[in-house]
Design an enzyme around this catalytic site. Structure first.
Site, short mmCIF file in Angstrom:
data_model
loop_
_atom_site.label_atom_id
_atom_site.label_comp_id
_atom_site.label_asym_id
_atom_site.label_seq_id
_atom_site.Cartn_x
_atom_site.Cartn_y
_atom_site.Cartn_z
N GLN A 141 31.65 -2.02 5.81
CA GLN A 141 32.02 -3.23 5.06
C GLN A 141 32.04 -2.95 3.56
O GLN A 141 31.03 -2.55 2.99
CB GLN A 141 31.03 -4.36 5.37
CG GLN A 141 31.39 -5.68 4.68
CD GLN A 141 30.46 -6.84 5.08
OE1 GLN A 141 29.46 -6.63 5.79
NE2 GLN A 141 30.79 -8.02 4.63
N HIS A 165 34.46 -11.26 6.72
CA HIS A 165 35.91 -11.35 6.96
C HIS A 165 36.27 -10.60 8.23
O HIS A 165 35.72 -9.55 8.53
CB HIS A 165 36.70 -10.81 5.77
CG HIS A 165 36.33 -9.41 5.37
ND1 HIS A 165 35.21 -9.13 4.63
CD2 HIS A 165 36.93 -8.23 5.61
CE1 HIS A 165 35.13 -7.83 4.43
NE2 HIS A 165 36.16 -7.25 5.01
P1 5GP Z 1 36.24 -4.24 4.49
O1 5GP Z 1 36.29 -2.75 4.28
O2 5GP Z 1 35.21 -4.88 3.61
O3 5GP Z 1 36.09 -4.61 5.93
O4 5GP Z 1 37.65 -4.77 4.12
C1 5GP Z 1 37.98 -5.33 2.89
C2 5GP Z 1 39.47 -5.52 2.91
O5 5GP Z 1 39.84 -6.34 1.83
C3 5GP Z 1 40.25 -4.19 2.75
O6 5GP Z 1 41.10 -4.00 3.87
C4 5GP Z 1 40.99 -4.37 1.45
O7 5GP Z 1 42.28 -3.80 1.49
C5 5GP Z 1 41.05 -5.88 1.31
N1 5GP Z 1 41.11 -6.33 -0.07
C6 5GP Z 1 40.28 -5.96 -1.07
N2 5GP Z 1 40.61 -6.59 -2.20
C7 5GP Z 1 41.65 -7.41 -1.91
C8 5GP Z 1 42.42 -8.34 -2.68
O8 5GP Z 1 42.21 -8.54 -3.86
N3 5GP Z 1 43.39 -9.01 -2.02
C9 5GP Z 1 43.65 -8.81 -0.69
N4 5GP Z 1 44.65 -9.51 -0.14
N5 5GP Z 1 42.95 -7.94 0.06
C10 5GP Z 1 41.96 -7.25 -0.54
#
Ligand code: 5GP
Ligand code: ZN
Length: 133
Positions: free
Chosen positions: A92, A98
């Protein structure tokens, strides 16, 4: 709150919204791993699923189904992978719970959920079960 997803909820950062209701927001991931890669969040900040009550968890899953139906209609994927990265070891990066929805197509180069962790043939399931009393 210095949280990128809270800033998206507050419209300080623009997003491509696919679904919104009183409690849930879903938008296209800005660094997509698939066409239609979507992130679904509770609008209220919490770091992981442990920070939410059952009502919010149900709301989120209800929204996930609606979004998947919309993605199915518009993009006609041949499958989906749906889930979330929980905590550091779980990968994460953004500390606001999310759920990722990845539309999938045969031959897209991705794997199943099982491919995110290396299979360990040394695990004794019976021994592990004893720890649950
Ligand atoms: P995690 O690695 O925390 O599960 O996923 C975070 C996700 O958020 C990633 O896939 C990344 O591309 C997405 N993300 C990060 N910053 C932004 C943003 O400012 N806008 C959008 N639409 N997605 C984001
Ligand atoms: Zn947040």
């Amino acid at each position: 709150m210095d949280c990128i997803f809270c800033k998206i909820v507050d419209k300080e950062i623009p997003n491509y919204t696919l679904y919104e209701d009183e409690t849930i927001l879903a938008f296209l991931d800005i660094f997509p791993h698939a066409v239609g890669h979507t992130v679904v969040i509770p609008k209220k900040h919490g770091e992981t699923i442990f920070d939410y009550d059952e009502v919010m968890i149900a709301e989120l899953h209800r929204a996930i189904k609606k979004i998947m139906e919309r993605l199915q209609t518009v993009l006609q994927p041949e499958g989906f992978t749906v889930g979330w990265n929980h905590g550091d070891a779980g990968g994460q990066a953004v500390p606001h719970w999310h759920v990722h929805i990845f539309p999938r197509w045969n031959g897209d180069g991705g794997g199943s959920m099982h491919s995110v962790v290396k299979k360990n043939d040394g695990i004794n399931v019976a021994e592990i079960y004893k720890r649950f009393g």
